[in-house]
Design a protein around this motif. Sequence first.
Motif, short mmCIF file in Angstrom:
data_model
loop_
_atom_site.label_atom_id
_atom_site.label_comp_id
_atom_site.label_asym_id
_atom_site.label_seq_id
_atom_site.Cartn_x
_atom_site.Cartn_y
_atom_site.Cartn_z
N GLY A 46 25.67 92.64 29.36
CA GLY A 46 27.09 92.38 30.04
C GLY A 46 27.48 90.93 30.19
N LYS A 47 27.98 90.17 30.98
CA LYS A 47 28.39 89.16 31.08
C LYS A 47 29.29 89.24 32.82
N ASN A 48 28.82 88.77 33.91
CA ASN A 48 29.55 88.19 35.29
C ASN A 48 30.70 87.06 35.13
N PHE A 49 31.86 87.76 35.69
CA PHE A 49 32.76 86.02 35.59
C PHE A 49 33.10 86.17 37.25
N PRO A 50 32.20 84.86 38.03
CA PRO A 50 32.41 84.29 39.42
C PRO A 50 33.77 84.63 39.55
N ASP A 51 34.45 84.28 40.93
CA ASP A 51 35.37 83.74 41.54
C ASP A 51 36.31 81.85 40.67
N ARG A 52 37.27 82.28 40.48
CA ARG A 52 38.25 81.29 39.32
C ARG A 52 39.27 79.98 40.20
N GLY A 155 35.40 95.15 39.28
CA GLY A 155 35.53 94.35 40.23
C GLY A 155 34.88 94.65 41.21
N ILE A 156 34.22 93.24 41.84
CA ILE A 156 33.51 93.08 42.79
C ILE A 156 33.70 92.48 44.01
N LYS A 157 33.95 93.03 44.84
CA LYS A 157 33.90 92.08 46.83
C LYS A 157 32.98 91.19 47.48
N LYS A 158 33.36 90.42 48.49
CA LYS A 158 32.14 90.64 48.77
C LYS A 158 32.08 90.03 49.91
N ASN A 159 31.59 90.17 50.97
CA ASN A 159 31.41 90.49 52.27
C ASN A 159 32.26 89.50 52.84
N LYS A 160 30.76 88.53 52.83
CA LYS A 160 30.70 87.38 53.21
C LYS A 160 31.56 86.15 53.32
N ASP A 161 31.24 85.13 51.40
CA ASP A 161 31.92 84.36 51.11
C ASP A 161 33.55 84.31 50.51
N ASP A 162 33.27 85.82 50.39
CA ASP A 162 34.28 86.27 50.02
C ASP A 162 35.09 85.87 48.38
N ASP A 163 33.99 85.93 47.95
CA ASP A 163 34.54 85.96 46.41
C ASP A 163 34.38 87.50 45.67
N PHE A 164 34.92 87.41 44.22
CA PHE A 164 35.60 88.26 43.94
C PHE A 164 35.30 87.99 42.54
N ASP A 165 33.56 88.39 42.25
CA ASP A 165 33.82 88.57 40.68
C ASP A 165 34.24 89.52 39.23
N VAL A 166 33.65 89.51 38.82
CA VAL A 166 34.73 90.51 37.71
C VAL A 166 32.93 90.60 36.55
N ASN A 167 32.98 91.59 36.87
CA ASN A 167 31.44 92.46 35.60
C ASN A 167 32.12 93.21 34.32
N THR A 168 31.19 93.40 33.40
CA THR A 168 31.47 93.78 31.91
C THR A 168 30.13 93.77 31.56
N ASN A 169 30.15 95.37 30.84
CA ASN A 169 28.68 95.45 30.79
C ASN A 169 29.54 96.81 28.64
N ILE A 170 27.84 96.84 28.74
CA ILE A 170 28.36 98.22 27.17
C ILE A 170 26.73 97.92 27.49
N GLY A 171 27.00 99.56 26.55
CA GLY A 171 25.30 100.17 26.70
C GLY A 171 25.02 101.26 26.49
N LEU A 172 23.29 101.71 26.86
CA LEU A 172 23.94 103.69 25.97
C LEU A 172 23.80 104.05 27.01
N GLY A 173 24.22 105.32 27.11
CA GLY A 173 22.78 106.31 27.79
C GLY A 173 22.47 107.92 27.24
N VAL A 174 21.71 108.30 28.05
CA VAL A 174 21.42 109.57 27.56
C VAL A 174 20.24 110.81 29.24
N MET A 175 21.97 111.68 28.23
CA MET A 175 21.94 113.01 29.18
C MET A 175 21.09 114.11 29.40
N PHE A 176 20.32 113.87 30.98
CA PHE A 176 18.25 115.06 30.36
C PHE A 176 19.32 116.05 31.33
N GLY A 177 18.71 117.14 31.74
CA GLY A 177 19.36 118.20 32.15
C GLY A 177 19.46 119.24 31.19
#
Length: 220
Positions: A46-52, A155-177
């Motif tokens: 996917g894509k990661n978008f940093p703090d604007r 949403g991803i909130k970082k503790n040191k530089d206080d940035d807030f990123d937004v991350n979007t993803n798409i993909g495939l999953g396989v079940m086991f068990g």
Amino acid sequence: VNKYYILYLNKKFKEYIMKKGLTLLITSILATSLFADEIELQAVGGKNFPDRKKISIYNDANTLGVRNNIFFSKNNALQLAYDRLKDVQGSKDAHRYSVNYMRIQRDNGSKIHPFFIIGGGYEDGVATEQLFMNAGLGATVELTKRINLVGEIKGIKKNKDDDFDVNTNIGLGVMFGQEPVNEVMKTDCVTEEVAPKLVKRKVYIPEDSIVIDDKVDCVK
């Protein structure tokens, strides 16, 4: 000089503890997964978008990631996640490792199962290493009994530089068990017309375990 040297050592020690602690936690969860009824492995991109709202050292970045969802019940799982942020600063990459709680609605009688995740992790960045908190929403779509299409946004909130990123993803999953234990009690009465629908709606009743009593019409 000694003061700054001590501060430097203290910083490195904390970073070392963060890495080792996260490694120990992930290893423990992986060991626990050996006893899980079900595991889902996902490959996402996917894509990661940093703090604007302020200047970030990161550019918009393509991401590749893997997820290990360890189900301890039908709708609850622990998620181990890894994401690689490609070329976030020039040709340099960043890496994220996280442990999340996942709540997914898999008994809703549909092929679409919404979920949310919440947790935290560790980012090995270009210029800094830091902890972060993340939370997000998503859904899986059953393509087959074992293969799912997955999409998420978090949403991803970082503790040191206080940035807030937004991350979007798409993909495939396989079940086991094995599938989760049948949640329909033996005392639940069904008719010959209803029983096939229960199987079709994936209430996780093995077909060969459904016996229709000629007199009582109950699952035995």
